[in-house]
Design an enzyme around this catalytic site. Structure first.
Site, short mmCIF file in Angstrom:
data_model
loop_
_atom_site.label_atom_id
_atom_site.label_comp_id
_atom_site.label_asym_id
_atom_site.label_seq_id
_atom_site.Cartn_x
_atom_site.Cartn_y
_atom_site.Cartn_z
CG HIS A 30 -16.49 -13.23 0.71
ND1 HIS A 30 -17.39 -12.76 1.62
CD2 HIS A 30 -17.22 -13.71 -0.32
CE1 HIS A 30 -18.62 -12.93 1.14
NE2 HIS A 30 -18.55 -13.52 -0.03
N GLY A 31 -12.20 -14.45 -0.11
CA GLY A 31 -10.76 -14.19 -0.19
C GLY A 31 -9.96 -15.46 0.03
CG ASP A 47 -21.50 -10.78 -5.35
OD1 ASP A 47 -22.37 -11.42 -4.74
OD2 ASP A 47 -20.28 -11.04 -5.28
CG HIS A 48 -21.56 -9.47 -1.19
ND1 HIS A 48 -22.00 -10.00 0.00
CD2 HIS A 48 -20.83 -10.44 -1.78
CE1 HIS A 48 -21.54 -11.23 0.12
NE2 HIS A 48 -20.83 -11.54 -0.95
CG HIS A 81 -21.44 -15.78 -1.14
ND1 HIS A 81 -21.32 -14.47 -1.54
CD2 HIS A 81 -22.72 -16.13 -1.40
CE1 HIS A 81 -22.48 -14.05 -2.02
NE2 HIS A 81 -23.35 -15.04 -1.94
N GLY A 82 -17.55 -17.51 -1.42
CA GLY A 82 -16.17 -17.83 -1.03
C GLY A 82 -15.66 -19.09 -1.70
CG ASN A 102 -21.32 -16.24 -5.36
OD1 ASN A 102 -22.09 -16.81 -6.12
ND2 ASN A 102 -21.64 -15.15 -4.69
CB THR A 145 -10.12 -14.66 -4.47
OG1 THR A 145 -10.92 -13.84 -3.61
CG2 THR A 145 -8.66 -14.45 -4.14
P1 13P Z 1 -14.03 -15.60 -3.40
O1 13P Z 1 -13.46 -14.28 -3.83
O2 13P Z 1 -13.50 -16.06 -2.10
O3 13P Z 1 -13.95 -16.65 -4.46
O4 13P Z 1 -15.59 -15.34 -3.12
C1 13P Z 1 -16.39 -14.77 -4.12
C2 13P Z 1 -17.76 -14.49 -3.62
O5 13P Z 1 -18.27 -15.17 -2.76
C3 13P Z 1 -18.47 -13.35 -4.22
O6 13P Z 1 -19.69 -13.09 -3.64
#
Ligand code: 13P
Length: 286
Positions: free
Chosen positions: A180-181, A82-83, A208-209, A230, A233
């Site tokens: 994210h987060g 990932d990323h 994502h997020g 995805n 968190t």
């Molecule tokens: P979160 O941690 O916000 O759930 O996002 C995860 C993510 O997008 C990983 O690529």
């Protein structure tokens, strides 16, 4: 059940209008939680390791953990890097058995993002590995990837067709208002933008997020073409919350007791996200 390329899972999700959840894991305990929950839901899943997790666990252990999971698992799953921002790490990941890699060139100029993503896609496809890319910039903090709200930018639908065609990627992460987060306020997803992107590209789209996005918004995004959600968190919160709570009991001296309870807490979250994505009972159809 063998590890499969993510593209195989996402193609099925796209044809059947659900999303495959991708979960970030950091160690054996949460990897086991993800696989066990997927088995209980009979759902395909994507196990995701960031470059920070790989630095923490080591490529050899990630490979060993995934191989152990594949040996016993009754559901198909992909192992996704990932990323990835360093193409060398992605090539190493491919050698270590990842069946999917994300090249995150979102901070690069458009042409440079195309050039490097296309290069990664060439290498990965020769090994039968799927490739996810990102267009636009998703704000927030995900391990080594940190994007401020000022830097962030939503995906421009006008750039999507050219990007997908020139790079040959299998799926595309889009910036439509998630981060994210943890969110400071409830996220507002730009569904018109998502619809416009969908018209420009036929590849599966990735959101994502996933933590903190209201369930109704997730369902609507899936109905408009999101095929992978995805989530990271939320799993960390469940894991850490459980550890804190169990540690309040001074009678607990055995880390296995602590970690077993944490594993169950993560499983609960994973099960909920699988159901939200509509991925339950899909494993047998793939
Ligand atoms: P979160 O941690 O916000 O759930 O996002 C995860 C993510 O997008 C990983 O690529």
């Amino acid at each position: 059940m063998p590890l499969v390329p993510a593209a195989k899972l996402l193609q099925h999700a796209q044809e059947n209008r659900y999303a495959v959840p991708g979960f970030n894991f950091h160690n054996m305990v949460d990897l086991q939680a993800i696989i066990s929950a997927a088995e209980s839901e009979e759902a395909p899943v994507i196990l995701m390791a960031t470059e920070d997790t790989i630095n923490f666990v080591g490529f050899d252990y990630v490979q060993g953990l995934a191989a152990a999971a594949a040996k016993g698992a009754s559901v198909p799953f992909a192992l996704h890097l990932d990323h990835g921002r360093n193409p060398d790490n992605l090539v190493k990941g491919i050698r270590y058995g990842f069946t999917s890699v994300m090249f995150d060139g979102s901070r690069l100029a458009f042409d440079e993002n195309i050039r490097l993503t296309g290069w990664v896609a060439d290498v990965a496809h020769r090994a039968g590995v799927s490739v996810e890319a990102e267009l636009g910039q998703i704000p927030g903090h995900e391990d080594n990837v940190s994007v401020s709200e000022q830097e962030a930018g939503l995906t421009d639908p006008a750039t999507v067709a050219e990007f997908v065609e020139k790079t040959g990627v299998d799926s595309l992460a889009v910036a439509i208002g998630t981060a994210h987060g943890l969110y400071k306020r409830e996220p507002k997803l730009d569904f018109d933008r998502l619809e416009a992107i969908r018209k420009e590209a036929s590849v599966p789209l990735v959101l994502h997020g996933g933590t903190g996005v209201p369930d109704e918004a997730v369902k609507k995004a899936i109905s408009l073409g999101i095929c992978k959600l995805n989530v990271g968190t939320d799993l960390r919160l469940a894991y850490m919350g459980s550890l804190r709570q169990t540690l309040e009991d001074p009678g607990v001296h055995d880390p296995r007791v602590l970690l077993r309870i944490a594993r169950e807490a993560v499983m609960d979250v994973v099960r909920g996200k699988i159901r939200l994505c509509g991925a339950s009972h899909k494993a047998g159809m793939i």
